[in-house]
Write a protein that holds these residues in place. Structure first.
Motif, PDB file in Angstrom:
ATOM      1  N   PRO A  12       0.285  19.022  26.499  1.00  0.00           N
ATOM      2  CA  PRO A  12       0.308  18.907  25.126  1.00  0.00           C
ATOM      3  C   PRO A  12       0.117  19.917  24.307  1.00  0.00           C
ATOM      4  CG  PRO A  12      -1.286  17.506  25.017  1.00  0.00           C
ATOM      5  CD  PRO A  12      -0.996  17.905  26.743  1.00  0.00           C
ATOM      6  N   GLU A  16       0.084  26.301  19.571  1.00  0.00           N
ATOM      7  CA  GLU A  16      -0.834  26.919  20.935  1.00  0.00           C
ATOM      8  C   GLU A  16      -0.327  27.824  21.220  1.00  0.00           C
ATOM      9  OE1 GLU A  16      -3.742  25.222  20.625  1.00  0.00           O
ATOM     10  OE2 GLU A  16      -3.936  23.177  21.003  1.00  0.00           O
ATOM     11  N   ASP A  45       5.060  19.725  21.370  1.00  0.00           N
ATOM     12  CA  ASP A  45       5.350  18.823  20.482  1.00  0.00           C
ATOM     13  C   ASP A  45       5.589  19.330  19.105  1.00  0.00           C
ATOM     14  OD1 ASP A  45       4.793  16.426  18.960  1.00  0.00           O
ATOM     15  OD2 ASP A  45       2.817  15.983  19.548  1.00  0.00           O
ATOM     16  N   ASP A  98      -6.028  23.357  24.836  1.00  0.00           N
ATOM     17  CA  ASP A  98      -7.222  25.065  24.927  1.00  0.00           C
ATOM     18  C   ASP A  98      -8.610  25.428  25.684  1.00  0.00           C
ATOM     19  OD1 ASP A  98      -8.269  22.151  24.531  1.00  0.00           O
ATOM     20  OD2 ASP A  98      -8.902  22.167  22.412  1.00  0.00           O
ATOM     21  N   GLN A 100     -11.024  22.899  25.918  1.00  0.00           N
ATOM     22  CA  GLN A 100     -11.708  22.713  26.325  1.00  0.00           C
ATOM     23  C   GLN A 100     -12.063  21.709  27.658  1.00  0.00           C
ATOM     24  OE1 GLN A 100     -11.037  20.849  22.424  1.00  0.00           O
ATOM     25  NE2 GLN A 100     -13.670  21.303  22.329  1.00  0.00           N
ATOM     26  N   LYS A 134     -17.786  15.866  13.455  1.00  0.00           N
ATOM     27  CA  LYS A 134     -16.632  15.540  15.013  1.00  0.00           C
ATOM     28  C   LYS A 134     -17.042  15.203  15.873  1.00  0.00           C
ATOM     29  CE  LYS A 134     -12.663  16.254  17.113  1.00  0.00           C
ATOM     30  NZ  LYS A 134     -11.197  15.904  16.611  1.00  0.00           N
ATOM     31  N   SER A 207      -8.719  23.161  15.688  1.00  0.00           N
ATOM     32  CA  SER A 207      -8.148  22.196  16.169  1.00  0.00           C
ATOM     33  C   SER A 207      -7.135  21.982  16.041  1.00  0.00           C
ATOM     34  CB  SER A 207      -9.018  21.367  15.391  1.00  0.00           C
ATOM     35  OG  SER A 207      -9.220  19.722  16.183  1.00  0.00           O
ATOM     36  N   LYS A 208      -6.211  20.434  16.562  1.00  0.00           N
ATOM     37  CA  LYS A 208      -4.596  20.511  15.838  1.00  0.00           C
ATOM     38  C   LYS A 208      -4.898  18.940  15.054  1.00  0.00           C
ATOM     39  CE  LYS A 208      -3.327  24.514  16.227  1.00  0.00           C
ATOM     40  NZ  LYS A 208      -4.351  25.409  16.945  1.00  0.00           N
ATOM     41  N   LYS A 213      -5.215  12.351  11.573  1.00  0.00           N
ATOM     42  CA  LYS A 213      -4.139  12.061  12.500  1.00  0.00           C
ATOM     43  C   LYS A 213      -5.819  11.646  13.298  1.00  0.00           C
ATOM     44  CE  LYS A 213      -0.771  15.892  13.839  1.00  0.00           C
ATOM     45  NZ  LYS A 213      -0.719  16.680  14.291  1.00  0.00           N
TER      46      LYS A 213
HETATM   47  N1  UDP Z   1      -1.771  18.602  20.401  1.00  0.00           N
HETATM   48  C1  UDP Z   1       0.030  17.891  20.674  1.00  0.00           C
HETATM   49  N2  UDP Z   1       0.316  17.167  19.209  1.00  0.00           N
HETATM   50  C2  UDP Z   1      -0.655  17.581  18.256  1.00  0.00           C
HETATM   51  C3  UDP Z   1      -2.091  17.752  17.677  1.00  0.00           C
HETATM   52  C4  UDP Z   1      -2.396  18.386  19.318  1.00  0.00           C
HETATM   53  O1  UDP Z   1       0.358  17.771  21.115  1.00  0.00           O
HETATM   54  O2  UDP Z   1       0.473  16.346  16.772  1.00  0.00           O
HETATM   55  C5  UDP Z   1      -2.317  18.631  21.145  1.00  0.00           C
HETATM   56  C6  UDP Z   1      -2.876  19.947  21.376  1.00  0.00           C
HETATM   57  O3  UDP Z   1      -1.915  21.027  21.717  1.00  0.00           O
HETATM   58  C7  UDP Z   1      -4.238  19.583  22.251  1.00  0.00           C
HETATM   59  C8  UDP Z   1      -4.157  19.018  22.196  1.00  0.00           C
HETATM   60  O4  UDP Z   1      -3.367  18.508  21.701  1.00  0.00           O
HETATM   61  O5  UDP Z   1      -3.466  20.974  23.551  1.00  0.00           O
HETATM   62  C9  UDP Z   1      -5.643  18.629  21.694  1.00  0.00           C
HETATM   63  O6  UDP Z   1      -5.541  18.875  20.611  1.00  0.00           O
HETATM   64  P1  UDP Z   1      -7.088  19.727  19.806  1.00  0.00           P
HETATM   65  O7  UDP Z   1      -7.322  20.268  20.709  1.00  0.00           O
HETATM   66  O8  UDP Z   1      -6.365  20.374  18.646  1.00  0.00           O
HETATM   67  O9  UDP Z   1      -7.900  18.311  19.002  1.00  0.00           O
HETATM   68  P2  UDP Z   1     -10.092  18.407  19.211  1.00  0.00           P
HETATM   69  O10 UDP Z   1      -9.468  18.661  20.323  1.00  0.00           O
HETATM   70  O11 UDP Z   1      -9.909  19.206  18.205  1.00  0.00           O
HETATM   71  O12 UDP Z   1      -9.698  16.396  19.037  1.00  0.00           O
END
Ligand code: UDP
Ligand code: MG
Length: 322
Positions: A12, A16, A45, A98, A100, A134, A207-208, A213
């Motif tokens: 997803p 990015e 997305d 990302d 991670q 977080k 972070s997204k 959310k």
């Molecule tokens: N993402 C998405 N739609 C959204 C928010 C996030 O497709 O509305 C994707 C984002 O690009 C990433 C994954 O979901 O590949 C996880 O998001 P993020 O790394 O920002 O979340 P975190 O690791 O900070 O919880």
């Protein structure tokens, strides 16, 4: 016509642009090393940055890549759902863009799958480069969810996991909205195991997942798998009634003893406010459920696909006569 894709990697993407190229490079390197046929499904997305163009470019020279563009931002869970709906593979791996979730861990997941496991989820041993807030909220939420649900949703796991075609078909057949995919994977069952990994720092960008959310995802998780909060609302009501009754009784006894009312007005007001707060809080909890029932009744799709880039090229490449 059937296809002979073995692995579908679902990624997803939301704004990015800073990570896409590196993410693609690492994913490709790992998947090429399997020497088996694979497709990488980038689900855009509704990004507002250059994500779409960058992946579009990659599609023009790599026929293992498909780009699915949503008509707007529908959210991470909707993007994963779309990936599963479109995937052709015999094993489907969901991974964040990302980095991670280290792509190399996919090879360990594949090994477990080859041993016969139908779900292999990534369990986070350690989380690098994330804020205390977080980590704390995530840890607390996973344990809260575990304590109030009757199905076994593993703690400290995100959506980084491999699922077998059978599991994917089961998930695709579930029509529900406001999906909490990692919970649904537990719900469908099958033979599950995990591999441990250290969650890395985000490769680039922010972070997204802002608090809003995160809250939505948390409520989706709770309301999808438990109605204990509604039961708790009933207990709160009982407690409030009990406190109200006792204070009334005290007031009444004091009245009789002094032959005049001495019940402090400030006390009455604060008890009333507290009761009012509990009532509204319980209505809010009900609202969380009712809103989701409303979504189910409207039966709108979880996402809308505006375009798919490279679909024909990739599908043709993998087609085999049945
Ligand atoms: N993402 C998405 N739609 C959204 C928010 C996030 O497709 O509305 C994707 C984002 O690009 C990433 C994954 O979901 O590949 C996880 O998001 P993020 O790394 O920002 O979340 P975190 O690791 O900070 O919880
Ligand atoms: Mg991330």
């Amino acid at each position: 016509m059937k296809n002979d894709v073995i692995y579908s990697i679902v990624v997803p993407l939301y704004n990015e642009q800073l990570v896409i190229n590196e993410s693609y490079r690492r994913l490709k390197k790992v998947m090429d090393s399997t020497n088996e046929k694979y497709e990488i499904l980038f689900i855009n997305d509704g990004s507002k940055d250059q994500t779409r163009d960058i992946v579009g470019d990659i599609c023009s020279y790599d026929e293992n890549i498909k780009l699915i563009n949503f008509s707007r931002n529908f959210g991470h869970q909707a993007a994963i759902t779309a990936g599963m709906d479109v995937a052709l593979g015999k094993a489907i791996i969901v991974i964040d863009a990302d980095l991670q979730d280290p792509p190399e861990v996919m090879l360990e997941m594949i090994e477990k799958w080859k041993e016969g496991y139908e779900v292999v989820y990534g369990k986070r041993k350690k989380r690098e480069g994330e804020t205390f807030f977080k980590k704390f909220t995530a840890k607390t939420f996973y344990r809260l969810l575990k304590s109030i649900t009757s199905i076994d949703i593993p703690v400290d796991t995100g959506d980084f996991r491999l699922i077998d075609r059978k599991v994917c078909n089961a998930l695709v057949s579930l029509p529900e909205k406001n999906r909490y995919v990692r919970g649904l994977v537990s719900w469908v069952g099958y033979k599950q195991t995990f591999v441990e990994f250290e969650r890395q720092e985000r490769f680039a960008g922010e972070s997204k997942y802002p608090l809003k959310k995160m809250m939505k995802l948390a409520f989706d998780g709770i309301t999808s798998f438990s109605y204990k909060p509604l039961v708790a609302a009933g207990y709160f009501g009982g407690l409030a009634l009990f406190i109200g009754f006792i204070t009334m009784l005290i007031g009444f006894i004091k009245d009789i003893a002094n032959k005049t009312s001495i019940l402090d007005i400030g006390f009455v007001v604060s008890v009333n406010l507290m009761m009012f707060g509990i009532t509204l809080g319980c209505i809010g909890i009900m609202g969380q459920y009712i809103g989701r029932i409303f979504d189910e009744t409207k039966a709108r799709p979880n996402y809308i696909i505006a375009s798919i880039i490279n679909k024909k090229a990739v599908d043709r490449r993998y087609e085999v006569s049945s």
